[in-house]
Scaffold this motif. Structure first.
Motif, PDB file in Angstrom:
ATOM      1  N   GLU A   1     -70.820  23.519  21.281  1.00 30.13           N
ATOM      2  CA  GLU A   1     -71.919  23.005  20.457  1.00 30.13           C
ATOM      3  C   GLU A   1     -73.277  23.288  21.092  1.00 30.13           C
ATOM      4  OE1 GLU A   1     -71.288  18.865  19.540  1.00 30.13           O
ATOM      5  OE2 GLU A   1     -69.252  19.271  18.836  1.00 30.13           O
ATOM      6  N   ILE A   2     -73.368  23.117  22.398  1.00 34.72           N
ATOM      7  CA  ILE A   2     -74.640  23.403  23.085  1.00 34.72           C
ATOM      8  C   ILE A   2     -74.992  24.872  22.906  1.00 34.72           C
ATOM      9  CG2 ILE A   2     -75.779  23.558  25.332  1.00 34.72           C
ATOM     10  CD1 ILE A   2     -74.192  21.033  26.164  1.00 34.72           C
ATOM     11  N   GLU A   3     -73.996  25.741  23.054  1.00 36.57           N
ATOM     12  CA  GLU A   3     -74.247  27.173  22.881  1.00 36.57           C
ATOM     13  C   GLU A   3     -74.668  27.513  21.456  1.00 36.57           C
ATOM     14  OE1 GLU A   3     -71.701  29.808  25.966  1.00 36.57           O
ATOM     15  OE2 GLU A   3     -70.556  28.912  24.343  1.00 36.57           O
ATOM     16  N   SER A   4     -74.006  26.915  20.478  1.00 35.29           N
ATOM     17  CA  SER A   4     -74.306  27.286  19.084  1.00 35.29           C
ATOM     18  C   SER A   4     -75.549  26.589  18.543  1.00 35.29           C
ATOM     19  CB  SER A   4     -73.103  26.997  18.182  1.00 35.29           C
ATOM     20  OG  SER A   4     -72.845  25.615  18.113  1.00 35.29           O
ATOM     21  N   ASP A   5     -75.752  25.309  18.879  1.00 37.08           N
ATOM     22  CA  ASP A   5     -76.869  24.545  18.329  1.00 37.08           C
ATOM     23  C   ASP A   5     -78.086  24.515  19.248  1.00 37.08           C
ATOM     24  OD1 ASP A   5     -75.049  23.949  16.335  1.00 37.08           O
ATOM     25  OD2 ASP A   5     -74.683  21.904  17.029  1.00 37.08           O
ATOM     26  N   GLY A   6     -77.840  24.575  20.548  1.00 39.25           N
ATOM     27  CA  GLY A   6     -78.932  24.489  21.509  1.00 39.25           C
ATOM     28  C   GLY A   6     -79.467  23.082  21.685  1.00 39.25           C
ATOM     29  N   THR A   7     -78.719  22.076  21.216  1.00 35.57           N
ATOM     30  CA  THR A   7     -79.173  20.687  21.329  1.00 35.57           C
ATOM     31  C   THR A   7     -78.018  19.789  21.742  1.00 35.57           C
ATOM     32  OG1 THR A   7     -78.695  20.203  19.000  1.00 35.57           O
ATOM     33  CG2 THR A   7     -80.912  20.995  19.521  1.00 35.57           C
ATOM     34  N   VAL A   8     -78.368  18.595  22.193  1.00 38.69           N
ATOM     35  CA  VAL A   8     -77.380  17.549  22.469  1.00 38.69           C
ATOM     36  C   VAL A   8     -77.903  16.248  21.878  1.00 38.69           C
ATOM     37  CG1 VAL A   8     -76.493  18.610  24.583  1.00 38.69           C
ATOM     38  CG2 VAL A   8     -78.354  16.976  24.736  1.00 38.69           C
ATOM     39  N   ALA A   9     -76.978  15.357  21.538  1.00 37.88           N
ATOM     40  CA  ALA A   9     -77.369  14.038  21.046  1.00 37.88           C
ATOM     41  C   ALA A   9     -77.872  13.203  22.217  1.00 37.88           C
ATOM     42  CB  ALA A   9     -76.164  13.357  20.384  1.00 37.88           C
TER      43      ALA A   9
ATOM     44  N   GLN B   1     -74.394  21.169  38.485  1.00 39.95           N
ATOM     45  CA  GLN B   1     -75.689  21.720  38.094  1.00 39.95           C
ATOM     46  C   GLN B   1     -75.993  21.413  36.632  1.00 39.95           C
ATOM     47  OE1 GLN B   1     -76.121  25.963  38.527  1.00 39.95           O
ATOM     48  NE2 GLN B   1     -78.295  25.893  38.103  1.00 39.95           N
ATOM     49  N   LEU B   2     -75.002  21.558  35.769  1.00 39.20           N
ATOM     50  CA  LEU B   2     -75.209  21.252  34.356  1.00 39.20           C
ATOM     51  C   LEU B   2     -75.537  19.774  34.176  1.00 39.20           C
ATOM     52  CD1 LEU B   2     -75.211  22.238  31.424  1.00 39.20           C
ATOM     53  CD2 LEU B   2     -72.756  21.779  31.365  1.00 39.20           C
ATOM     54  N   ALA B   3     -74.812  18.905  34.859  1.00 39.53           N
ATOM     55  CA  ALA B   3     -75.078  17.462  34.782  1.00 39.53           C
ATOM     56  C   ALA B   3     -76.502  17.156  35.239  1.00 39.53           C
ATOM     57  CB  ALA B   3     -74.069  16.682  35.622  1.00 39.53           C
ATOM     58  N   ASN B   4     -76.914  17.742  36.351  1.00 39.26           N
ATOM     59  CA  ASN B   4     -78.263  17.488  36.873  1.00 39.26           C
ATOM     60  C   ASN B   4     -79.342  17.981  35.913  1.00 39.26           C
ATOM     61  OD1 ASN B   4     -77.165  16.362  39.179  1.00 39.26           O
ATOM     62  ND2 ASN B   4     -77.350  18.230  40.390  1.00 39.26           N
TER      63      ASN B   4
ATOM     64  N   GLU C   1     -77.724  30.368  29.601  1.00 31.59           N
ATOM     65  CA  GLU C   1     -76.368  30.836  29.324  1.00 31.59           C
ATOM     66  C   GLU C   1     -75.536  30.773  30.604  1.00 31.59           C
ATOM     67  OE1 GLU C   1     -74.255  34.968  27.945  1.00 31.59           O
ATOM     68  OE2 GLU C   1     -76.200  34.468  27.055  1.00 31.59           O
ATOM     69  N   GLY C   2     -76.171  31.071  31.743  1.00 29.14           N
ATOM     70  CA  GLY C   2     -75.479  31.010  33.021  1.00 29.14           C
ATOM     71  C   GLY C   2     -74.997  29.604  33.360  1.00 29.14           C
ATOM     72  N   ASP C   3     -75.791  28.584  32.994  1.00 29.45           N
ATOM     73  CA  ASP C   3     -75.371  27.199  33.234  1.00 29.45           C
ATOM     74  C   ASP C   3     -74.063  26.897  32.514  1.00 29.45           C
ATOM     75  OD1 ASP C   3     -77.712  26.624  34.731  1.00 29.45           O
ATOM     76  OD2 ASP C   3     -78.797  26.072  32.903  1.00 29.45           O
ATOM     77  N   ILE C   4     -73.994  27.320  31.260  1.00 28.76           N
ATOM     78  CA  ILE C   4     -72.799  27.072  30.451  1.00 28.76           C
ATOM     79  C   ILE C   4     -71.624  27.892  30.989  1.00 28.76           C
ATOM     80  CG2 ILE C   4     -71.799  27.188  28.129  1.00 28.76           C
ATOM     81  CD1 ILE C   4     -74.044  25.087  28.445  1.00 28.76           C
ATOM     82  N   THR C   5     -71.880  29.137  31.359  1.00 29.66           N
ATOM     83  CA  THR C   5     -70.829  30.011  31.889  1.00 29.66           C
ATOM     84  C   THR C   5     -70.238  29.430  33.173  1.00 29.66           C
ATOM     85  OG1 THR C   5     -71.871  31.956  30.911  1.00 29.66           O
ATOM     86  CG2 THR C   5     -70.342  32.341  32.726  1.00 29.66           C
ATOM     87  N   ARG C   6     -71.094  28.956  34.074  1.00 32.04           N
ATOM     88  CA  ARG C   6     -70.602  28.370  35.332  1.00 32.04           C
ATOM     89  C   ARG C   6     -69.814  27.087  35.069  1.00 32.04           C
ATOM     90  NH1 ARG C   6     -75.361  30.740  36.812  1.00 32.04           N
ATOM     91  NH2 ARG C   6     -76.642  28.914  36.384  1.00 32.04           N
ATOM     92  N   ALA C   7     -70.289  26.260  34.132  1.00 32.97           N
ATOM     93  CA  ALA C   7     -69.561  25.032  33.800  1.00 32.97           C
ATOM     94  C   ALA C   7     -68.187  25.371  33.204  1.00 32.97           C
ATOM     95  CB  ALA C   7     -70.373  24.170  32.837  1.00 32.97           C
ATOM     96  N   ARG C   8     -68.136  26.375  32.344  1.00 29.74           N
ATOM     97  CA  ARG C   8     -66.850  26.792  31.765  1.00 29.74           C
ATOM     98  C   ARG C   8     -65.900  27.303  32.851  1.00 29.74           C
ATOM     99  NH1 ARG C   8     -66.608  26.802  26.340  1.00 29.74           N
ATOM    100  NH2 ARG C   8     -68.537  27.141  25.186  1.00 29.74           N
ATOM    101  N   ALA C   9     -66.430  28.046  33.807  1.00 28.42           N
ATOM    102  CA  ALA C   9     -65.591  28.542  34.909  1.00 28.42           C
ATOM    103  C   ALA C   9     -65.013  27.373  35.696  1.00 28.42           C
ATOM    104  CB  ALA C   9     -66.409  29.466  35.811  1.00 28.42           C
ATOM    105  N   ASP C  10     -65.836  26.356  35.949  1.00 27.29           N
ATOM    106  CA  ASP C  10     -65.355  25.168  36.662  1.00 27.29           C
ATOM    107  C   ASP C  10     -64.275  24.451  35.858  1.00 27.29           C
ATOM    108  OD1 ASP C  10     -67.161  25.772  38.642  1.00 27.29           O
ATOM    109  OD2 ASP C  10     -68.428  24.010  38.323  1.00 27.29           O
TER     110      ASP C  10
END
Length: 133
Positions: A11-19, A67-70, A80-89
Motif C-alpha cells: 500500500e505504501i508503494e502504490s499509494d504513497g501514504t499511510v493512515a 530504519q523504516l520504523a524510525n 524505494e530503497g527503504d521499502i526494498t530493505r524492509a522487504r528483504a528483512d
C-alpha cells in the motif's frame, strides 16, 4: 504473521501514504477492529526476531525494518530503497519462521501488539492532554 506488514508495504508503494492516529502511522490488519502502530509493530518484529536469533547464536540483521520504523516515526519521506530493505528483512524473518515454534510466533505477535497498543495509548493520551509524546 507477516502478511499484514507485506500488504502494508504494498500500500505504501502504490499509494504513497499511510493512515495516522495523531502523529502515529497506523495500519489495520484485515479482520481486526483495532489499529496497530506501524513503527512499534516493525520494531516489535525486529526485537522479537533478534531475541529468538540471539538464543540460537544467529545473526538478526534487520536494519531495514528499524530504519523504516524510525523514518515513519519522524514522518520523513520514504524511498524505494527503504521499502526494498524492509522487504528483504521480512524475507529473513519469513525463512526463519519455518524453524520457529508456533508458540514462539504467537508470543512475537503478542509482543508486537502490546508495543503497538502502548504506543497508540501514549499518542491518544497526549491528544487528550494536549501534550506531544
Amino acid at each position: 504473521m507477516l502478511g499484514p506488514i507485506e500488504r502494508l508495504l504494498d500500500e505504501i508503494e502504490s499509494d504513497g501514504t499511510v493512515a495516522m492516529v495523531g502523529s502515529t502511522p497506523v495500519f489495520q490488519p484485515a479482520g481486526q477492529s483495532e489499529v496497530w502502530s506501524i513503527p512499534s509493530t516493525l520494531r516489535g518484529i525486529g526485537e522479537s526476531f533478534a531475541h529468538w536469533a540471539k538464543e540460537r547464536n544467529q545473526d538478526a540483521p534487520l536494519g531495514g525494518l528499524r530504519q523504516l520504523a524510525n523514518k515513519l516515526d519522524a514522518q520523513m519521506p520514504l524511498t524505494e530503497g527503504d521499502i526494498t530493505r524492509a522487504r528483504a528483512d521480512l524475507g529473513i524473518v519469513r525463512r526463519a519462521a519455518l524453524f520457529i515454534k508456533p508458540s514462539e510466533i504467537e508470543s512475537m505477535v503478542r509482543a508486537a501488539q502490546i508495543k503497538s497498543e502502548l504506543s497508540l495509548g501514549a499518542t491518544r493520551g497526549s491528544q487528550n492532554t494536549g501534550r506531544e509524546s
